[in-house]
Scaffold this motif. Sequence first.
Motif, PDB file in Angstrom:
ATOM      1  N   ASP A 140      34.418 -18.819   3.738  1.00  0.00           N
ATOM      2  CA  ASP A 140      34.607 -20.589   4.111  1.00  0.00           C
ATOM      3  C   ASP A 140      35.929 -20.916   3.451  1.00  0.00           C
ATOM      4  N   PRO A 141      36.791 -21.465   4.331  1.00  0.00           N
ATOM      5  CA  PRO A 141      38.169 -21.779   3.867  1.00  0.00           C
ATOM      6  C   PRO A 141      38.185 -23.070   2.974  1.00  0.00           C
ATOM      7  N   GLU A 142      36.917 -23.846   3.384  1.00  0.00           N
ATOM      8  CA  GLU A 142      37.068 -24.992   2.248  1.00  0.00           C
ATOM      9  C   GLU A 142      36.801 -24.560   1.028  1.00  0.00           C
ATOM     10  N   VAL A 143      35.924 -23.580   0.787  1.00  0.00           N
ATOM     11  CA  VAL A 143      35.676 -23.174  -0.423  1.00  0.00           C
ATOM     12  C   VAL A 143      36.886 -22.637  -1.357  1.00  0.00           C
ATOM     13  N   HIS A 144      37.682 -21.910  -0.734  1.00  0.00           N
ATOM     14  CA  HIS A 144      38.956 -21.307  -1.333  1.00  0.00           C
ATOM     15  C   HIS A 144      40.085 -22.668  -1.449  1.00  0.00           C
ATOM     16  N   ALA A 145      39.997 -23.476  -0.549  1.00  0.00           N
ATOM     17  CA  ALA A 145      40.846 -24.647  -0.547  1.00  0.00           C
ATOM     18  C   ALA A 145      40.510 -25.698  -1.523  1.00  0.00           C
ATOM     19  N   ARG A 146      39.250 -25.836  -1.898  1.00  0.00           N
ATOM     20  CA  ARG A 146      38.840 -26.676  -2.878  1.00  0.00           C
ATOM     21  C   ARG A 146      39.130 -25.940  -4.329  1.00  0.00           C
ATOM     22  N   ALA A 147      39.177 -24.615  -4.286  1.00  0.00           N
ATOM     23  CA  ALA A 147      39.370 -24.140  -5.683  1.00  0.00           C
ATOM     24  C   ALA A 147      40.777 -24.298  -6.217  1.00  0.00           C
ATOM     25  N   LEU A 148      41.623 -24.110  -4.965  1.00  0.00           N
ATOM     26  CA  LEU A 148      43.149 -24.435  -5.111  1.00  0.00           C
ATOM     27  C   LEU A 148      43.438 -25.860  -5.620  1.00  0.00           C
ATOM     28  N   ARG A 149      42.740 -26.903  -4.764  1.00  0.00           N
ATOM     29  CA  ARG A 149      43.017 -28.142  -5.254  1.00  0.00           C
ATOM     30  C   ARG A 149      42.543 -28.759  -6.638  1.00  0.00           C
ATOM     31  N   GLU A 150      41.748 -27.752  -7.187  1.00  0.00           N
ATOM     32  CA  GLU A 150      41.343 -27.987  -8.539  1.00  0.00           C
ATOM     33  C   GLU A 150      42.576 -27.982  -9.282  1.00  0.00           C
ATOM     34  N   TYR A 151      43.368 -27.062  -9.126  1.00  0.00           N
ATOM     35  CA  TYR A 151      44.666 -26.826 -10.028  1.00  0.00           C
ATOM     36  C   TYR A 151      45.758 -27.887  -9.463  1.00  0.00           C
ATOM     37  N   VAL A 152      45.800 -28.396  -8.254  1.00  0.00           N
ATOM     38  CA  VAL A 152      46.684 -29.309  -8.125  1.00  0.00           C
ATOM     39  C   VAL A 152      46.121 -30.765  -8.530  1.00  0.00           C
ATOM     40  N   ASP A 153      44.962 -31.028  -8.605  1.00  0.00           N
ATOM     41  CA  ASP A 153      44.385 -32.125  -9.173  1.00  0.00           C
ATOM     42  C   ASP A 153      44.638 -32.353 -10.775  1.00  0.00           C
ATOM     43  N   ALA A 154      44.489 -31.092 -11.518  1.00  0.00           N
ATOM     44  CA  ALA A 154      44.693 -30.845 -12.848  1.00  0.00           C
ATOM     45  C   ALA A 154      46.043 -31.210 -13.132  1.00  0.00           C
ATOM     46  N   GLY A 155      47.144 -31.054 -12.494  1.00  0.00           N
ATOM     47  CA  GLY A 155      48.618 -31.477 -12.514  1.00  0.00           C
ATOM     48  C   GLY A 155      49.613 -30.223 -12.526  1.00  0.00           C
ATOM     49  N   PHE A 156      49.178 -29.093 -11.791  1.00  0.00           N
ATOM     50  CA  PHE A 156      49.894 -27.792 -11.707  1.00  0.00           C
ATOM     51  C   PHE A 156      50.750 -27.964 -10.602  1.00  0.00           C
ATOM     52  N   ASP A 157      51.977 -27.674 -10.917  1.00  0.00           N
ATOM     53  CA  ASP A 157      52.965 -27.646  -9.850  1.00  0.00           C
ATOM     54  C   ASP A 157      52.819 -26.522  -8.929  1.00  0.00           C
ATOM     55  N   GLU A 158      52.525 -25.273  -9.577  1.00  0.00           N
ATOM     56  CA  GLU A 158      52.419 -23.952  -8.716  1.00  0.00           C
ATOM     57  C   GLU A 158      51.123 -23.469  -8.886  1.00  0.00           C
ATOM     58  N   VAL A 159      50.370 -22.917  -7.722  1.00  0.00           N
ATOM     59  CA  VAL A 159      49.039 -22.204  -7.931  1.00  0.00           C
ATOM     60  C   VAL A 159      49.391 -20.885  -7.243  1.00  0.00           C
ATOM     61  N   TYR A 160      48.601 -20.030  -8.001  1.00  0.00           N
ATOM     62  CA  TYR A 160      48.809 -18.649  -7.705  1.00  0.00           C
ATOM     63  C   TYR A 160      47.228 -18.046  -7.336  1.00  0.00           C
ATOM     64  N   VAL A 161      46.974 -17.257  -6.316  1.00  0.00           N
ATOM     65  CA  VAL A 161      45.817 -16.847  -6.101  1.00  0.00           C
ATOM     66  C   VAL A 161      45.768 -15.448  -6.007  1.00  0.00           C
ATOM     67  N   SER A 162      44.675 -14.685  -6.680  1.00  0.00           N
ATOM     68  CA  SER A 162      44.771 -13.130  -6.204  1.00  0.00           C
ATOM     69  C   SER A 162      43.482 -12.855  -5.617  1.00  0.00           C
ATOM     70  N   GLN A 163      43.727 -12.160  -4.705  1.00  0.00           N
ATOM     71  CA  GLN A 163      42.533 -11.319  -3.886  1.00  0.00           C
ATOM     72  C   GLN A 163      41.670 -10.400  -4.682  1.00  0.00           C
ATOM     73  N   ILE A 164      40.584 -10.406  -4.972  1.00  0.00           N
ATOM     74  CA  ILE A 164      39.948  -9.295  -5.778  1.00  0.00           C
ATOM     75  C   ILE A 164      39.504  -8.245  -4.753  1.00  0.00           C
ATOM     76  N   GLY A 165      39.785  -6.798  -5.105  1.00  0.00           N
ATOM     77  CA  GLY A 165      39.076  -5.818  -4.042  1.00  0.00           C
ATOM     78  C   GLY A 165      40.125  -5.283  -3.110  1.00  0.00           C
ATOM     79  N   PRO A 166      39.742  -4.419  -2.229  1.00  0.00           N
ATOM     80  CA  PRO A 166      40.393  -3.866  -1.099  1.00  0.00           C
ATOM     81  C   PRO A 166      41.078  -4.363   0.083  1.00  0.00           C
ATOM     82  N   GLU A 167      40.191  -5.766   0.308  1.00  0.00           N
ATOM     83  CA  GLU A 167      40.504  -6.463   1.703  1.00  0.00           C
ATOM     84  C   GLU A 167      41.688  -7.497   1.725  1.00  0.00           C
ATOM     85  N   GLN A 168      42.734  -6.683   1.393  1.00  0.00           N
ATOM     86  CA  GLN A 168      44.038  -7.706   0.950  1.00  0.00           C
ATOM     87  C   GLN A 168      44.620  -7.961   2.446  1.00  0.00           C
ATOM     88  N   ASP A 169      44.499  -7.269   3.373  1.00  0.00           N
ATOM     89  CA  ASP A 169      45.059  -7.647   4.715  1.00  0.00           C
ATOM     90  C   ASP A 169      44.348  -8.809   5.426  1.00  0.00           C
TER      91      ASP A 169
END
Length: 318
Positions: free
Chosen positions: A273-302
């Motif tokens: 669900d893209p909204e679930v992921h977007a919501r998690a990123l927005r939490e950092y933006v709303d907290a005042g972070f200028d840069e937000v980095y996300v790491s994919q867990i597991g082998p499904e990188q592509d």
Amino acid sequence: MTTYGYFLSCEEHGPRELVRQAKAAERAGFEALWISDHFHPWLDEQGQAPFVWTVIGAIAEATSLPITTAVTCPLVRTHPVIVAQATATTAALTGGRFRLGVGTGEALNEHVIESRWRPAAERLEMLEEAVGLMRELFTGKLVTHRGRHYQVDTARLYTLPDEPAPIYMSGFGDKSIELAGRIADGYVSTGPSAESVEKFRQAGGAGKPTLGGLKACYAADEASARKTVHRLWPTRGIKGEASQILPLPRHFEQLAASVTEDEAVAGTPCGPDPEVHARALREYVDAGFDEVYVSQIGPEQDAFFDFYQRQVLPLVRG
């Protein structure tokens, strides 16, 4: 405008795969890179721990993205003089695209040189001295230093970038955040805490960059993503000071055996669900972070990069 970057996991992936992911991240539209700096992974199941400086050198030539260590500990395992040389060389190689992220470290990585694990207050004191020493070396002058924790005899860096690399500092408790605001050029955190960002700004960090990072797990269904998180990162459910004081992956495995799937997954966006992921990123933006980095867990990188390029990044960028 928020910068969205990719967080490369040296605990899960070998050097060639990390370089491949860095290139894939750039193609997918990520604007910057974080990379972890470990001697051991948290768990044997994660399985990797390449020497970060070698990997960064390869990434520097393979991409045009800024790179930040998240984070390097310049206290025991790697002396601040050596970290300063590595930082200066990397900044020169990248044409100024490198930022040094520092922190007080974990016994998991640092005990390989010295078995005594120092109290947090002493490690903060060491970090303050180390950062000051590295800044002296970044001037290119001959440095002799007689400090409480470090002794340096006539050291000079000859290979330097046009401008010294910024030093960003990780901080979670009040004392570490206060020190970051006072001595660092930016703040690094792995939690979307507005309170921490505000404390950093009040301690001298006003106007300085704030960088936040999180883990995610994209998969075709949420259930399989949750299982992947629980298998590879149950340590996310371990509370308290254990992550700082335990020396070996097997110790984390012993504690992780009691971590439930819900505890491991808490706060980690999982599934398709893209909204679930977007919501998690927005939490950092709303907290005042200028840069937000996300790491994919597991082998499904592509699959992750395709998912974020097509569905998640357009959502958070509006």
